[in-house]
Design an enzyme around this catalytic site. Structure first.
Site, PDB file in Angstrom:
ATOM      1  N   GLY A 135     131.744  43.092   2.042  1.00 39.82           N
ATOM      2  CA  GLY A 135     132.367  41.772   2.084  1.00 39.82           C
ATOM      3  C   GLY A 135     133.128  41.587   3.381  1.00 39.82           C
ATOM      4  O   GLY A 135     133.786  42.509   3.865  1.00 39.82           O
ATOM      5  N   GLY A 182     135.074  38.580   3.965  1.00 38.99           N
ATOM      6  CA  GLY A 182     136.060  37.511   3.857  1.00 38.99           C
ATOM      7  C   GLY A 182     137.388  38.024   4.380  1.00 38.99           C
ATOM      8  O   GLY A 182     137.446  39.066   5.063  1.00 38.99           O
ATOM      9  N   ALA A 207     139.817  39.587   2.995  1.00 38.81           N
ATOM     10  CA  ALA A 207     140.184  40.939   2.569  1.00 38.81           C
ATOM     11  C   ALA A 207     139.290  42.006   3.193  1.00 38.81           C
ATOM     12  O   ALA A 207     139.743  43.118   3.454  1.00 38.81           O
ATOM     13  CB  ALA A 207     140.125  41.042   1.043  1.00 38.81           C
ATOM     14  N   HIS A 241     140.319  23.702 -11.546  1.00 41.90           N
ATOM     15  CA  HIS A 241     141.018  22.714 -10.741  1.00 41.90           C
ATOM     16  C   HIS A 241     140.677  21.320 -11.249  1.00 41.90           C
ATOM     17  O   HIS A 241     139.515  21.009 -11.424  1.00 41.90           O
ATOM     18  CB  HIS A 241     140.522  22.878  -9.296  1.00 41.90           C
ATOM     19  CG  HIS A 241     141.587  22.660  -8.302  1.00 41.90           C
ATOM     20  ND1 HIS A 241     142.053  21.417  -8.017  1.00 41.90           N
ATOM     21  CD2 HIS A 241     142.283  23.525  -7.547  1.00 41.90           C
ATOM     22  CE1 HIS A 241     143.001  21.531  -7.096  1.00 41.90           C
ATOM     23  NE2 HIS A 241     143.163  22.794  -6.809  1.00 41.90           N
ATOM     24  N   SER A 273     142.025  17.716  -2.580  1.00 39.80           N
ATOM     25  CA  SER A 273     143.415  18.130  -2.732  1.00 39.80           C
ATOM     26  C   SER A 273     144.052  17.485  -3.954  1.00 39.80           C
ATOM     27  O   SER A 273     143.905  16.295  -4.203  1.00 39.80           O
ATOM     28  CB  SER A 273     144.218  17.743  -1.499  1.00 39.80           C
ATOM     29  OG  SER A 273     145.583  17.903  -1.789  1.00 39.80           O
ATOM     30  N   ARG A 304     147.852  21.750 -13.633  1.00 41.47           N
ATOM     31  CA  ARG A 304     146.387  21.794 -13.542  1.00 41.47           C
ATOM     32  C   ARG A 304     145.671  21.937 -14.876  1.00 41.47           C
ATOM     33  O   ARG A 304     144.754  21.201 -15.183  1.00 41.47           O
ATOM     34  CB  ARG A 304     145.979  23.009 -12.697  1.00 41.47           C
ATOM     35  CG  ARG A 304     146.203  22.835 -11.243  1.00 41.47           C
ATOM     36  CD  ARG A 304     145.792  24.097 -10.517  1.00 41.47           C
ATOM     37  NE  ARG A 304     145.927  23.874  -9.082  1.00 41.47           N
ATOM     38  CZ  ARG A 304     145.613  24.780  -8.168  1.00 41.47           C
ATOM     39  NH1 ARG A 304     145.169  25.964  -8.527  1.00 41.47           N
ATOM     40  NH2 ARG A 304     145.749  24.503  -6.888  1.00 41.47           N
ATOM     41  N   HIS A 350     137.393  27.241  -9.742  1.00 44.71           N
ATOM     42  CA  HIS A 350     137.446  27.520  -8.301  1.00 44.71           C
ATOM     43  C   HIS A 350     138.046  28.868  -7.930  1.00 44.71           C
ATOM     44  O   HIS A 350     138.012  29.240  -6.756  1.00 44.71           O
ATOM     45  CB  HIS A 350     138.152  26.388  -7.557  1.00 44.71           C
ATOM     46  CG  HIS A 350     139.623  26.541  -7.477  1.00 44.71           C
ATOM     47  ND1 HIS A 350     140.284  26.573  -6.278  1.00 44.71           N
ATOM     48  CD2 HIS A 350     140.534  26.718  -8.422  1.00 44.71           C
ATOM     49  CE1 HIS A 350     141.567  26.729  -6.527  1.00 44.71           C
ATOM     50  NE2 HIS A 350     141.743  26.833  -7.811  1.00 44.71           N
ATOM     51  N   LEU A 366     144.912  33.299   0.199  1.00 45.79           N
ATOM     52  CA  LEU A 366     144.772  33.742   1.586  1.00 45.79           C
ATOM     53  C   LEU A 366     145.782  34.842   1.877  1.00 45.79           C
ATOM     54  O   LEU A 366     145.488  35.843   2.533  1.00 45.79           O
ATOM     55  CB  LEU A 366     144.988  32.559   2.535  1.00 45.79           C
ATOM     56  CG  LEU A 366     144.059  31.360   2.315  1.00 45.79           C
ATOM     57  CD1 LEU A 366     144.345  30.264   3.338  1.00 45.79           C
ATOM     58  CD2 LEU A 366     142.604  31.784   2.414  1.00 45.79           C
TER      59      LEU A 366
END
Lengths: 682, 247
Positions: A80, A82, A84, A306, A324, A371, A446, A486
């Site tokens: 991976g 991404g 991380a 979401h 958003s 949410r 999500h 993130l």
């Protein structure tokens, strides 16, 4: 991982003892009886037994060192690229280890961290507004509904500040103020401004920073990248992770890669729902193959949904796009009162025939309820037959998000300044102008908080297998706060793993393994026979059609609201669909070339098994917490009700074999630095 | 909508390719372009014909994986990525030609998929700031003028899709490279390696077989992120400065 956005925080009012007392269980329920075997309790033995603020410093000091001269003799596989994975590969390469980095995409820069919009939290307290490491820790544990491990979360808050320094030094173009210093915004409804951002593309900018650091190490010769490679099996020798079997997705070659340690940074499994905000290729295979080899899977049912995504437009829909959540600050959510009005032009439905259902049911929070409540309410009105938009499979799945009152109040210009790019994005996808016609929205999956179980060192239950980022379970509990995905990815990769992994590597040099070791041969052969099977079935249904059907089952019964009856039904449905898949799937082409149907077949096969485990996990957890809502565990007002007395534990599942039921190991959650509270919205 | 699709098919890098024609009916204008291809692929699979290979991942315009020449335009008629293009941009009865990116430096892997690893190798030659993890100074120790930060951000939005190369008659990657040079060159952190960065990246660009820039501007017209043409001027300016400095 997907987009963070302006998710609302959850107010806390009542303490858990009061709340639990009113709704405590009066019988000994075991909804999942017959679906699992109880196992021994599980403990994290790596966090030092010192006050929480000293744990990380202590662990870093206690973790043994590896002499720089010996590092180049030690090899690390990272799956991976991404946040991380790329950050870990770059950092470990800089340290001098030999790193092999794998990704299924054509370049490491394309991993799905790139799609995160909102921002990244850090306890810098640049606004002098009362933020601190402890407050970020507190907000994250509370946001996770007290189902995360406090040691890990505290460390996350602690290293968050280093991430910002690192990224700025790499040239990440964060938003700045006129004086040239970094700008912050308040995010997720928290009361401090601790979110750093790069317009709506924070994930992209952070990933490009990590990617560039990774490519720098490629040039330096410490990291070797394997793009368009998919990990299909974990190799374990004498109980330790020693490598992977990967398929070269261009030539079809089945390759063996051996190393001293393996890191999975392979992301989340939201695509088990077929439709999600994840990228098309996101999958669980790397993590699931490790699970089958002995890595426990923790809290797999914790899924974040979401509420403000663009609805499905037809049966051709391949993925969902998030908008958003800040839109709910000015938009009013409604559906027609009468089913007969559902296909009418919304502008022709008079005020008295509209049901502003959130404002009606939750008068004090209205359209700004959290949410999960907003998502559940939308599903309920659509299930009643009052949804709007195109009919897909007989149901209209959408509700209006109406800006007409806000346009009147703020003017078109005011709205444009606030939401411009979102209105454009909506129009590009739907072809409708939200200034003229109300937007339509619907909830979508999500992010997943569940993942492979890891200890404080981020090591799984397989020695030598470490797991970082969304692929592990440890930091977000039952619900993740906005702008924290993130933060966790980069914390794990830049600042946590490089310290903890050296304690494991200090035992090296490790015994030499060759490609003809029986365990290696067995792993390689099992991959080949799986591939051969998919290509030889020659049935009648495409892989996508199975994936879509699995997704519908998961969404219906293991989505926003879960019940005992629904989950048991889902398990039966999944088992029979899986049987049918192995007998009737149609995969054309050959194994020796680029074959996208074959790639998907392997992923969907693993999603079946994961989906079943998610349902069992949800069935076992007869409480509502964070993103997990059990219909049987709610207050009279329909709010989520946690049961700390019975479920304040991490459910870590052990694979017991193809024909056996999984084993449940419980890790009790003990909070020493924070008091558990129950949330309330009225 | 009913469409006639002319699509490039090529079994692998070493075999010859050819255009194939497919008829597709009942296309919804709300489908994305790639969902239209998904539907075609399901039909091909049904008929026992191997589906058409094409790249895509995020399908929301940010990862840069997708990219097709549609009727001769990189990413098609709108200023966006192929995944964000919708069928309402086409007419019922239309014939649509679909090809992979056109460039010698992006060899075809299969059907509509190309190999863009040359971009990664250009970045390896200096598209970064050398800072090891843990050695960074406090983030606020170096203020960055807001306008510089803004320009850096605006060009850092490049998604590395390769449309600029596909659109350029010379097959130049100058827009891609200029975006990175400008992004890092606008920031104080990027100054120490500014000269070597541009020299090494340009050398790798030429080595990969990308063509030279003759200021046509097709790249910026095709760019889904609207990277401005002036990044190429910046690239040339930085290159001249580096040469003046003796590189």
């Amino acid at each position: 991982m997907s987009h963070d956005s302006h998710d609302m925080d959850m107010p806390d009012t009542v303490t858990s003892t009061e709340a639990s007392a009113s709704g405590s269980l009066d019988g000994d329920y075991d909804d999942a009886a017959g679906y699992y075997t109880p196992g021994a309790p599980l403990f994290d033995t790596k966090a030092p037994d010192v006050p929480i603020a000293e744990r990380w410093q202590t662990r870093k000091f206690e973790a043994r060192l590896v002499n720089p001269a010996n590092r180049r003799k030690l090899s690390i596989i990272i799956v991976g690229t991404g946040l991380a994975g790329a950050s870990a590969a770059a950092t470990l390469g800089e340290a001098g280890y030999r790193v092999k980095s794998f990704c299924y995409q054509d370049s490491p820069r394309r991993a799905h961290s790139i799609a995160a919009q909102g921002g990244i939290n850090a306890a810098k307290n640049y606004k002098e507004d009362g933020d601190s490491v402890h407050r970020l820790f507190y907000d994250t544990v509370k946001g996770g509904d007290y189902r995360s491990r406090e040691s890990n979360v505290y460390r996350l808050a602690e290293v968050s500040t280093n991430i910002i320094d690192q990224c700025v030094a790499q040239g990440v173009p964060f938003a700045r103020e006129y004086g040239g210093l970094l700008d912050n915004r308040s995010f997720g409804g928290v009361q401090v401004s601790r979110t750093f951002y790069a317009r709506g593309q924070t994930g992209q900018q952070l990933l490009i920073g990590a990617y560039q650091a990774l490519e720098r190490q490629v040039a330096a010769g410490t990291v070797e990248t394997f793009t368009r490679h998919e990990m299909l099996e974990l190799i374990t020798v004498d109980g330790k992770a020693r490598g992977i079997v990967a398929r070269d997705m261009v030539t079809g070659a089945i390759e063996t890669h051996l190393a001293d340690v393996v890191v999975l940074a392979s992301g989340g499994y939201g695509n088990v729902f077929y439709l999600s905000t994840n990228a098309m290729g996101c999958n669980v295979t790397a993590a699931w193959r490790a699970h089958r080899k002995g890595a426990f899977m923790a809290n797999p049912c914790y899924t974040q949904i979401h509420p403000t995504c663009i609805p499905v437009s037809g049966s051709h829909q391949s993925k969902l796009t998030l908008m958003s959540e800040s839109l709910r600050n000015d938009g009013r959510i409604w559906v027609p009162k009468n089913q007969a009005d559902c296909d009418k032009d919304p502008r022709e439905i008079p005020e008295e025939d509209r049901d502003y259902y959130l404002e009606r049911i939750y008068p004090s929070f209205g359209n700004l309820v959290p949410r999960d409540i907003a998502s559940r309410a939308a599903k309920n009105v659509c299930d009643e037959g009052r949804g709007v938009g195109p009919e897909v499979d007989g149901v209209r799945r959408g509700v209006y998000l109406d800006f007409s009152a806000a346009i009147e109040r703020l003017g078109k210009k005011g709205i444009t300044e606030k939401y411009d790019n979102l209105f454009d994005m909506y129009e590009r996808i739907t072809g409708e102008n939200p200034f003229e016609v109300p937007m339509r929205i619907y909830p979508a999956v999500h992010y997943v908080m569940g993942g492979l179980w890891v200890d404080y060192d981020l090591q799984s239950t397989i020695p030598g297998l470490f797991v970082t980022g969304e692929a592990n379970f440890s930091d977000h509990g039952a619900n993740r706060l906005g702008a924290s995905a993130l933060m966790q990815g980069l914390a794990d990769g830049y600042f946590v793993l490089p310290h903890t992994i050296r304690d494991y590597l200090a035992d090296g040099p490790f015994e030499e393994i060759t490609e003809d070791h029986p365990a290696v041969v067995e792993a390689r052969e099992s991959v080949k026979s799986r591939i051969d099977h998919f290509l030889s079935v020659n049935g009648t249904r495409s892989v996508d059609s199975y994936h879509r059907e699995l997704g519908n089952i998961m969404w219906e019964y293991c989505g926003m609201e879960r019940t005992e009856t629904g989950l048991k039904k889902a398990i039966d449905l999944i088992r029979s669909l899986k049987d049918d898949f192995y007998r009737n799937v149609k995969v054309l082409g050959s194994a020796e070339t680029l074959n996208q149907s074959l790639e998907k077949a392997g992923r969907v096969a693993d999603f079946f098994e994961l989906g079943e485990l998610m349902c069992i996990d949800a069935l076992n957890r007869r409480e509502s917490c964070g993103g997990h809502f059990r219909g049987e565990s709610q207050t009279e007002d329909g709010e989520a009700l946690r049961h700390d007395d019975e479920y304040a534990y991490v459910a870590a599942w052990e694979w017991a074999g193809e024909d056996s039921i999984p084993v449940l190991h419980k890790e009790d959650l003990v909070y020493t630095a924070i008091e558990m509270k129950q949330r309330s919205y009225k | 909508m009913n469409l006639t699709l002319k699509i490039w098919r090529q079994p692998d890098a070493s075999s010859a390719g050819a255009m194939h024609t497919y008829e597709l009916s009942d296309v919804s204008p709300d489908m994305s372009f790639l969902e239209m291809l998904d539907v075609l692929n399901e039909q091909l699979n049904e008929k026992g014909e191997e589906p058409i290979a094409f790249d895509s991942d995020c399908r929301e315009g940010i990862c840069g994986t997708c990219g097709l020449m549609i009727n001769g335009d990189a990413h098609g008629p709108e200023v966006t990525t192929t995944c964000q293009l919708h069928m309402r941009s086409f007419k019922d009865g239309e014939t649509i030609t679909i090809e992979p990116w056109r460039s010698d430096a992006f060899p075809v892997v299969k059907d509509l998929i190309v190999d863009r690893s040359a971009f990664d190798r250009i970045i390896q030659q200096g598209g970064y700031i050398s800072v090891n993890t843990g050695s960074a100074p406090e983030a606020h120790s170096v203020p960055v003028p807001r306008d510089d930060a803004l320009r850096a951000f605006n060009v850092a939005t490049c998604i590395g899709c390769g449309a600029c190369v596909a659109a350029c008659p010379n097959g130049s990657a100058s827009l891609f490279m200029g975006a990175k040079i400008t992004h890092l060159g606008e920031l104080p952190q990027g100054q120490p390696e500014r000269d070597t960065r541009v020299v090494n990246m340009v050398a790798q660009h030429d080595h990969e077989g990308f063509g030279g820039c003759t200021n046509i501007g097709a790249c910026t017209a095709a760019c889904p992120k609207e990277i401005p043409l002036d990044v190429i001027s910046q690239l040339n300016k930085d290159l001249r400065t580096a040469i003046k400095h003796g590189h």
